[in-house]
Design an enzyme around this catalytic site. Structure first.
Site, PDB file in Angstrom:
ATOM      1  N   CYS A 107       0.839  -1.212   0.000  1.00 56.75           N
ATOM      2  CA  CYS A 107       0.000   0.000   0.000  1.00 56.75           C
ATOM      3  C   CYS A 107       0.869   1.256   0.000  1.00 56.75           C
ATOM      4  O   CYS A 107       1.390   1.670   1.042  1.00 56.75           O
ATOM      5  CB  CYS A 107      -0.930  -0.006   1.211  1.00 56.75           C
ATOM      6  SG  CYS A 107      -1.988   1.455   1.293  1.00 56.75           S
ATOM      7  N   CYS A 118      -0.427   4.117   2.125  1.00 54.47           N
ATOM      8  CA  CYS A 118      -0.199   3.934   3.567  1.00 54.47           C
ATOM      9  C   CYS A 118       1.270   4.172   3.921  1.00 54.47           C
ATOM     10  O   CYS A 118       1.585   4.803   4.922  1.00 54.47           O
ATOM     11  CB  CYS A 118      -0.536   2.509   4.014  1.00 54.47           C
ATOM     12  SG  CYS A 118      -2.027   1.829   3.308  1.00 54.47           S
ATOM     13  N   ASP A 119       2.169   3.617   3.137  1.00 53.93           N
ATOM     14  CA  ASP A 119       3.568   3.528   3.569  1.00 53.93           C
ATOM     15  C   ASP A 119       4.557   4.362   2.754  1.00 53.93           C
ATOM     16  O   ASP A 119       5.722   4.469   3.140  1.00 53.93           O
ATOM     17  CB  ASP A 119       4.012   2.053   3.533  1.00 53.93           C
ATOM     18  CG  ASP A 119       3.196   1.202   4.501  1.00 53.93           C
ATOM     19  OD1 ASP A 119       2.794   1.725   5.554  1.00 53.93           O
ATOM     20  OD2 ASP A 119       2.939   0.025   4.198  1.00 53.93           O
TER      21      ASP A 119
END
Ligand code: NDP
Length: 316
Positions: free
Chosen positions: A139, A142-143
């Site tokens: 992701c 997300c990261d």
């Protein structure tokens, strides 16, 4: 043989969608029973830091956030159970569900929040750094932030891979995209966008042999051109995998309308209703577009409110 357990609201799955549904359902006195599923806490438990969920100005680790959501659901007396539902029968007025050990539950309402699972390559080195939170992620939204000013690699050739590569290109000095065939699967517009982004290098016909690391984190990717056989090492600190997701909807397919890729179809846009009255869906099991904790939580709220209204209309 024990008689079936009767419940007002059964929640299947324990990510942000399920826990939010539980909090709302419990506060509406629906006495929800939740089966946590194979991966209690869901996909967030494989995420390091969550920095984009409103209300956590300093961020929170994914597993910690799920513990807090569980506590909040239990505070209102959600019955959270370890275990999973393996079979359902939604053919009648009562929604029948069975757990893995054969326990039969008859639920007035069911909220499906089983989520989706990111697909991975399956290489032992990839799994090693994924498990230790050492630079493998599925992701970018997300990261990606953790790799600002660094070099990353992303595997995949669909719309997700293109979207995520483009997202990473704004944060990272260089993004190398590994495409296993000689062309993209993504829509033309998405593919064109990555082709025209100067700090994205696309390697076609290229597969990952191994994710390289120093024991603490990722340091590179060893790749092979599957036409010429040429091998090389690409330095990177982040290795992103964007080869699709698999919604966890298999057990519902005989009753619930799914799209061609297995995601649950909403019966009515803007609601959480499925084609079966009394069965609602929240989170990634019906969402291949946004896939965020906050959107999952939002649809969890919708599902609980829809379930409450369904029960009220039936005179509960
Ligand atoms: P897709 O299934 O469309 O694409 C998966 C990609 O991963 C393919 O290119 C496939 O390669 C590649 N792949 C699969 N397995 C491997 C492997 N083992 N090694 C290397 N590569 C592999 O998934 P997406 O998540 O990209 O998209 C899912 C759906 O969501 C699609 O319908 C997409 O259009 C939609 N979507 C739309 C967006 C938008 O419009 N903004 C954004 C994101 C998704 P190959 O082509 O060789 O099979």
């Amino acid at each position: 043989m024990n008689s079936p357990e009767k419940v007002t609201c059964l929640i299947i799955g324990s990510g942000p969608a399920g826990y939010t549904a539980a909090i709302y359902a419990a506060r509406a006195d629906m006495k929800p029973v939740m089966y946590q599923g194979m991966q209690p806490g869901g996909q967030l438990t494989t995420t390091n830091e969550v920095e984009n969920f409103p209300g956590y100005p300093h961020g929170i680790s994914g597993p910690e956030m799920m513990v807090q959501l569980e506590e909040q659901a239990k505070r209102f007396e959600t019955d959270v159970r370890f275990g999973f539902i393996t079979k359902v029968d939604f053919s009648g007025e009562v929604h029948k569900c069975w757990t893995e050990d054969g326990h039969e539950i008859h639920a007035d309402t069911v909220i499906i929040s089983t989520g989706a699972s990111a697909k991975y390559l399956g290489l032992p080195s990839e799994q090693k750094y994924l498990q230790m939170g050492g630079g493998v992620s599925a992701c970018a939204v997300c990261d990606g932030f953790f790799y600002r000013g660094q070099e990353t690699v992303i595997v995949g050739a669909g719309d997700s891979a293109c979207e995520e590569a483009h997202y990473l290109s704004k944060l990272c000095t260089k993004v190398t995209m590994l495409v296993r065939k000689d062309d993209f699967r993504a829509s033309k517009i998405m593919a064109e966008r990555v082709k025209h982004t100067p700090n994205i290098e696309i390697l076609f016909n290229t597969e990952t042999v191994e994710v390289l690391g120093d024991g603490n984190g990722v340091t590179g990717a060893h790749v092979r051109n599957n036409v010429t056989g040429e091998e090389r090492t690409i330095p990177c600190t982040g290795f992103f995998v964007a080869i699709g997701h698999q919604p966890n909807t298999e057990i519902f397919k005989d009753y619930i309308n799914l799209d061609e890729t297995g995601y649950i179809k909403y019966e009515q846009p803007g609601s959480s209703k499925t084609n079966v009255p009394g069965v609602f869906v929240a989170g990634d099991a019906a969402d291949k577009t946004y896939r965020q904790a906050i959107t999952a939580a939002g649809t969890g709220c919708m599902a609980a409110l829809d379930a409450e209204r369904y029960l009220a209309a039936k005179g509960h």
